[in-house]
Design a protein around this motif. Structure first.
Motif, PDB file in Angstrom:
ATOM      1  N   ASP A 169       0.849  -1.190   0.000  1.00 44.99           N
ATOM      2  CA  ASP A 169       0.000   0.000   0.000  1.00 44.99           C
ATOM      3  C   ASP A 169       0.889   1.247   0.000  1.00 44.99           C
ATOM      4  OD1 ASP A 169      -1.885   1.981   0.370  1.00 44.99           O
ATOM      5  OD2 ASP A 169      -2.463   1.339   2.387  1.00 44.99           O
ATOM      6  N   ILE A 170       1.384   1.609  -1.165  1.00 46.37           N
ATOM      7  CA  ILE A 170       2.311   2.733  -1.262  1.00 46.37           C
ATOM      8  C   ILE A 170       1.635   4.042  -0.885  1.00 46.37           C
ATOM      9  CG2 ILE A 170       3.723   4.083  -2.880  1.00 46.37           C
ATOM     10  CD1 ILE A 170       4.939   1.386  -1.891  1.00 46.37           C
ATOM     11  N   ARG A 171       0.373   4.204  -1.241  1.00 50.76           N
ATOM     12  CA  ARG A 171      -0.331   5.432  -0.840  1.00 50.76           C
ATOM     13  C   ARG A 171      -0.438   5.530   0.687  1.00 50.76           C
ATOM     14  NH1 ARG A 171      -2.501   8.354  -4.996  1.00 50.76           N
ATOM     15  NH2 ARG A 171      -2.863   7.254  -6.938  1.00 50.76           N
ATOM     16  N   GLY A 172      -0.665   4.407   1.351  1.00 49.28           N
ATOM     17  CA  GLY A 172      -0.708   4.396   2.813  1.00 49.28           C
ATOM     18  C   GLY A 172       0.651   4.715   3.416  1.00 49.28           C
ATOM     19  N   ALA A 173       1.705   4.150   2.822  1.00 52.10           N
ATOM     20  CA  ALA A 173       3.062   4.444   3.289  1.00 52.10           C
ATOM     21  C   ALA A 173       3.407   5.905   3.021  1.00 52.10           C
ATOM     22  CB  ALA A 173       4.065   3.516   2.608  1.00 52.10           C
ATOM     23  N   TRP A 174       2.942   6.415   1.899  1.00 55.55           N
ATOM     24  CA  TRP A 174       3.180   7.819   1.543  1.00 55.55           C
ATOM     25  C   TRP A 174       2.537   8.750   2.567  1.00 55.55           C
ATOM     26  CZ3 TRP A 174       6.407  10.518  -1.131  1.00 55.55           C
ATOM     27  CH2 TRP A 174       6.125  11.815  -1.506  1.00 55.55           C
ATOM     28  N   ALA A 175       1.362   8.381   3.058  1.00 52.70           N
ATOM     29  CA  ALA A 175       0.653   9.211   4.035  1.00 52.70           C
ATOM     30  C   ALA A 175       1.396   9.306   5.360  1.00 52.70           C
ATOM     31  CB  ALA A 175      -0.757   8.663   4.268  1.00 52.70           C
ATOM     32  N   GLN A 176       2.287   8.353   5.643  1.00 52.29           N
ATOM     33  CA  GLN A 176       3.050   8.388   6.894  1.00 52.29           C
ATOM     34  C   GLN A 176       4.394   9.108   6.746  1.00 52.29           C
ATOM     35  OE1 GLN A 176       2.123   4.009   8.046  1.00 52.29           O
ATOM     36  NE2 GLN A 176       2.725   5.116   9.893  1.00 52.29           N
ATOM     37  N   GLN A 177       4.672   9.601   5.553  1.00 50.76           N
ATOM     38  CA  GLN A 177       5.889  10.387   5.351  1.00 50.76           C
ATOM     39  C   GLN A 177       5.681  11.778   5.946  1.00 50.76           C
ATOM     40  OE1 GLN A 177       8.606   8.826   3.816  1.00 50.76           O
ATOM     41  NE2 GLN A 177       7.238   7.072   3.841  1.00 50.76           N
ATOM     42  N   ASP A 178       6.735  12.356   6.441  1.00 50.04           N
ATOM     43  CA  ASP A 178       6.670  13.699   7.009  1.00 50.04           C
ATOM     44  C   ASP A 178       6.082  14.669   5.977  1.00 50.04           C
ATOM     45  OD1 ASP A 178       8.260  16.498   7.313  1.00 50.04           O
ATOM     46  OD2 ASP A 178       7.929  15.576   9.270  1.00 50.04           O
ATOM     47  N   PRO A 179       5.091  15.473   6.363  1.00 49.84           N
ATOM     48  CA  PRO A 179       4.475  16.394   5.404  1.00 49.84           C
ATOM     49  C   PRO A 179       5.477  17.319   4.710  1.00 49.84           C
ATOM     50  CG  PRO A 179       3.147  16.277   7.386  1.00 49.84           C
ATOM     51  CD  PRO A 179       4.414  15.507   7.665  1.00 49.84           C
ATOM     52  N   ALA A 180       6.476  17.792   5.423  1.00 45.22           N
ATOM     53  CA  ALA A 180       7.487  18.657   4.798  1.00 45.22           C
ATOM     54  C   ALA A 180       8.284  17.872   3.757  1.00 45.22           C
ATOM     55  CB  ALA A 180       8.416  19.238   5.865  1.00 45.22           C
ATOM     56  N   TRP A 189      12.721   8.149  11.662  1.00 51.69           N
ATOM     57  CA  TRP A 189      11.452   8.615  12.210  1.00 51.69           C
ATOM     58  C   TRP A 189      11.690   9.844  13.061  1.00 51.69           C
ATOM     59  CZ3 TRP A 189       6.716   6.017  11.569  1.00 51.69           C
ATOM     60  CH2 TRP A 189       6.797   4.793  10.890  1.00 51.69           C
ATOM     61  N   HIS A 190      10.718  10.755  13.046  1.00 45.71           N
ATOM     62  CA  HIS A 190      10.790  11.960  13.876  1.00 45.71           C
ATOM     63  C   HIS A 190       9.429  12.189  14.536  1.00 45.71           C
ATOM     64  CE1 HIS A 190      11.830  15.946  15.265  1.00 45.71           C
ATOM     65  NE2 HIS A 190      10.699  16.390  14.743  1.00 45.71           N
ATOM     66  N   TYR A 191       9.468  12.546  15.817  1.00 47.21           N
ATOM     67  CA  TYR A 191       8.230  12.840  16.543  1.00 47.21           C
ATOM     68  C   TYR A 191       7.864  14.301  16.350  1.00 47.21           C
ATOM     69  CZ  TYR A 191       4.683  13.067  20.143  1.00 47.21           C
ATOM     70  OH  TYR A 191       3.497  13.243  20.808  1.00 47.21           O
ATOM     71  N   ASP A 192       6.653  14.535  15.897  1.00 51.70           N
ATOM     72  CA  ASP A 192       6.119  15.880  15.700  1.00 51.70           C
ATOM     73  C   ASP A 192       5.243  16.195  16.911  1.00 51.70           C
ATOM     74  OD1 ASP A 192       4.657  18.141  14.969  1.00 51.70           O
ATOM     75  OD2 ASP A 192       4.299  17.445  12.920  1.00 51.70           O
ATOM     76  N   ALA A 193       5.774  17.012  17.812  1.00 50.88           N
ATOM     77  CA  ALA A 193       5.055  17.317  19.054  1.00 50.88           C
ATOM     78  C   ALA A 193       3.751  18.063  18.788  1.00 50.88           C
ATOM     79  CB  ALA A 193       5.949  18.121  19.991  1.00 50.88           C
TER      80      ALA A 193
END
Length: 139
Positions: free
Chosen positions: A45-56, A117-121
């Protein structure tokens, strides 16, 4: 004076306990995010994996229709975590070995991929900051 010291000690212990609970919650959130990402990759599910990429990162590296079509030609056959590191409470890394097969040629191979991975507070979520795996050139 004795009561003041006792009160300060209790406040210090309470602050430590709250900080520990926040760290545990963040670690649990990372586990859930990584589990969800692993599932999207395993199912292709590449679209699903894409959605978990950092928005920036997504904004800087838009996924083209051609790239999406290339991913559709591949079948993920295995997804194994080789190594996982943390250290910084807002950063994590995993080394992944991904087995893939080309749907057209049935040629199979494995690719090693390093997830960061990075946590976005602000969003209270973990994002993948390493992009999607590059199955064609290695990563």
């Amino acid at each position: 004076m004795k009561h003041l010291r006792t009160l300060l000690l209790l406040l210090g212990l309470l602050a430590t306990a709250c900080a520990g609970a926040g760290t545990r919650a963040k670690a649990n959130a990372l586990d859930k995010a990584q589990y969800a990402y692993s599932a999207t990759m395993r199912w292709g599910d590449i679209r699903g994996a894409w959605a978990q990429q950092d928005p920036a990162w997504r904004a800087a590296h838009p996924l083209t229709d051609l790239e999406l079509e290339r991913y559709k030609q591949l079948q993920v056959t295995s997804y194994q975590v080789l190594d996982s590191t943390g250290g910084d409470p807002d950063e994590a890394m995993r080394t992944i070995e991904i087995g893939i097969a080309n749907r057209n040629t049935m040629a199979a191979r494995t690719v090693t991929y390093r997830e960061t991975w990075h946590y976005d507070a602000a969003a209270k979520t973990w994002w993948v900051t390493s992009g999607l795996p590059d199955f064609w050139n290695g990563q």
